[in-house]
Write a protein that holds these residues in place. Sequence first.
Motif, mmCIF file in Angstrom:
data_model
loop_
_atom_site.group_PDB
_atom_site.id
_atom_site.type_symbol
_atom_site.label_atom_id
_atom_site.label_comp_id
_atom_site.label_asym_id
_atom_site.label_seq_id
_atom_site.Cartn_x
_atom_site.Cartn_y
_atom_site.Cartn_z
ATOM 1 N N ARG A 142 0.649 4.315 -7.217
ATOM 2 C CA ARG A 142 -0.658 3.780 -7.573
ATOM 3 C C ARG A 142 -0.621 3.093 -8.940
ATOM 4 O O ARG A 142 -0.082 3.654 -9.901
ATOM 5 C CB ARG A 142 -1.678 4.928 -7.581
ATOM 6 C CG ARG A 142 -3.091 4.521 -7.963
ATOM 7 C CD ARG A 142 -3.779 3.763 -6.842
ATOM 8 N NE ARG A 142 -4.036 4.611 -5.695
ATOM 9 C CZ ARG A 142 -5.099 5.407 -5.576
ATOM 10 N NH1 ARG A 142 -6.006 5.472 -6.527
ATOM 11 N NH2 ARG A 142 -5.280 6.121 -4.493
ATOM 12 N N SER A 174 1.052 -0.028 -5.434
ATOM 13 C CA SER A 174 -0.173 -0.224 -4.648
ATOM 14 C C SER A 174 -1.341 -0.251 -5.619
ATOM 15 O O SER A 174 -1.348 0.493 -6.601
ATOM 16 C CB SER A 174 -0.350 0.944 -3.676
ATOM 17 O OG SER A 174 -1.680 0.977 -3.211
ATOM 18 N N GLY A 234 -4.376 0.514 -4.579
ATOM 19 C CA GLY A 234 -5.368 1.475 -4.078
ATOM 20 C C GLY A 234 -5.102 1.810 -2.628
ATOM 21 O O GLY A 234 -4.337 1.107 -1.952
ATOM 22 N N ASP A 235 -5.751 2.873 -2.169
ATOM 23 C CA ASP A 235 -5.506 3.330 -0.795
ATOM 24 C C ASP A 235 -6.342 2.547 0.219
ATOM 25 O O ASP A 235 -7.292 3.084 0.810
ATOM 26 C CB ASP A 235 -5.780 4.833 -0.688
ATOM 27 C CG ASP A 235 -4.685 5.628 -1.366
ATOM 28 O OD1 ASP A 235 -3.596 5.064 -1.588
ATOM 29 O OD2 ASP A 235 -4.920 6.805 -1.691
ATOM 30 N N TYR A 236 -6.026 1.303 0.379
ATOM 31 C CA TYR A 236 -6.630 0.453 1.400
ATOM 32 C C TYR A 236 -5.626 -0.662 1.672
ATOM 33 O O TYR A 236 -4.720 -0.895 0.870
ATOM 34 C CB TYR A 236 -7.970 -0.143 0.940
ATOM 35 C CG TYR A 236 -7.962 -0.558 -0.509
ATOM 36 C CD1 TYR A 236 -8.495 0.258 -1.490
ATOM 37 C CD2 TYR A 236 -7.371 -1.769 -0.895
ATOM 38 C CE1 TYR A 236 -8.453 -0.113 -2.831
ATOM 39 C CE2 TYR A 236 -7.326 -2.141 -2.221
ATOM 40 C CZ TYR A 236 -7.875 -1.311 -3.185
ATOM 41 O OH TYR A 236 -7.828 -1.670 -4.508
ATOM 42 N N PRO A 261 0.818 -1.215 0.000
ATOM 43 C CA PRO A 261 0.000 0.000 0.000
ATOM 44 C C PRO A 261 0.855 1.270 0.000
ATOM 45 O O PRO A 261 0.351 2.361 -0.250
ATOM 46 C CB PRO A 261 -0.835 -0.115 1.290
ATOM 47 C CG PRO A 261 -0.295 -1.263 2.050
ATOM 48 C CD PRO A 261 0.565 -2.079 1.155
ATOM 49 N N GLN A 262 2.152 1.124 0.254
ATOM 50 C CA GLN A 262 3.035 2.298 0.238
ATOM 51 C C GLN A 262 3.567 2.618 -1.161
ATOM 52 O O GLN A 262 4.369 3.532 -1.331
ATOM 53 C CB GLN A 262 4.243 2.060 1.144
ATOM 54 C CG GLN A 262 3.864 1.863 2.585
ATOM 55 C CD GLN A 262 5.079 1.496 3.427
ATOM 56 O OE1 GLN A 262 6.206 1.685 3.006
ATOM 57 N NE2 GLN A 262 4.828 0.964 4.597
#
Length: 476
Positions: A91, A130, A132-134, A87-88
């Motif tokens: 994108r 990542s 996505g932001d989850y 996640p880091q």
Amino acid sequence: MKFHVLTLFPEMITRGLTSGIMGRALEKGLIQLNAVNIRDYTQERHGKVDDYPYGGGAGMLMQAQPIYEAYEAVTGGKAVRTVYLTPQGERFTQQKAAELAEEEELILLCGHYEGIDERVLEEIVTDYISIGDYVLTGGELAGMVMIDAIARLVPGVLGNEDSSQEESFFNDLLEYPQYSRPEVWRGKAVPEVLLSGDHRQIRAWRLERSKERTALRRPDLYGKYQARQLAVKQLASDKRNNIHMMESLSRGRGEILYTNIWAGGENMALYDHDSGICMLTAEDPKEGELMAGILPEGGELAVISQPFLEEILGKRGYRPILRCRQALYTQRNPLPVRHKDIRRLSMDSLEYVCGHYCPDQGPEKADCEPGVDREYIRQRITAGAMYGIFLEGKLAGFGGIHREGSFGMLYVEEDSRRIGAGASLEAYIINRMLEKGWTPYCHIFEDNQASLRLQEKLGLYFASKTFLWMKKSTCK
Ligand code: ADE
């Protein structure tokens, strides 16, 4: 294309990707999947692959040793692009998928627990990505998402002849609505234009619906689309000299780094991330200096059309590599093609193309366009962007579409040169580009008289400026 997945749950990957389109692509050998169990490489007697973090903290960390050995087993010392799913990371986007689809092999490293010992990441990872932001419980699902998005861009995987990589789906617009039978369902009729058979009208209708939908659902994307369109419109006042930038923008590739074009100016710096090409046009040296100062690190090549920019970029380590004329085909109607046996090339022709085109790699030291080497040719073939002309069933020449959108790399064997083989090949490529809604253009070495004549013969127009390609030198 081959995917290696380093994971603690290989069966998750193989089960998840063996049905549907991916399953078929695997069966056909279009893609290969190698799910590697990291646990098989641990030196711990009990198969342990994790341990407590130094300095304390919650959870366990995956240790460096088994991951490194799994990696080494896969690469055997070769340099292979290695993505760590986290996640880091940066994108994951369609653009990134297209970039990665050009690799021959890709390693995806899936983490678990609270992460991975930093030292092995430093040692092997080339890209942190990542989806996505989850936060997921592990990288496997993210890896599968990536494999799906990348593999569908590999020629043949979607089953259609056209390469999805060459389609303009990066232009910041969402897809238009689609309809199938029946013509009327629960009182709702299919929009009439779709039944008209008028393809120009259908295209126009679809574009309008795409714009509406994007404005409504993704105003962020729509803003980008509008900015690009406006820039293209401004550049169109001098289409012959600006077509390279217009095409880069309208195909959704070039990012505008700097411009005053919206205020009626003529300064613009574009950067195409995938190819590392910067395109610059400047009104005066002061603006040129400004733009040169913001060119990204990854910008390997620059295309300029004002002589004063040569010195400015020279101070930043760019060296001139070739001077060209820019030519473009402005009509919408396709060109006649005399020799009809022209086909998209497969990897079987890699040696043939390199042998005739890349200096130092074949008998003929042909002029080489910037950045064109064996790896580049391999990527262009993978992208379905190289075409060959066959005379009496035998490959007699080739040409292709460059990453940034121009056509070129034209080569025809000596004894086939006077029978119109080159013209047929180029006309064929131009027609393919027209089908995609692009404006075909090319860069020709200033002294290549035969090619300059060919452009005139096929009805292309020349830009008034001379274009200079510069390459960032790594030598001090
Ligand atoms: N691993 C855990 N969460 C992730 C995410 N959002 N993207 C990629 N890898 C991940």
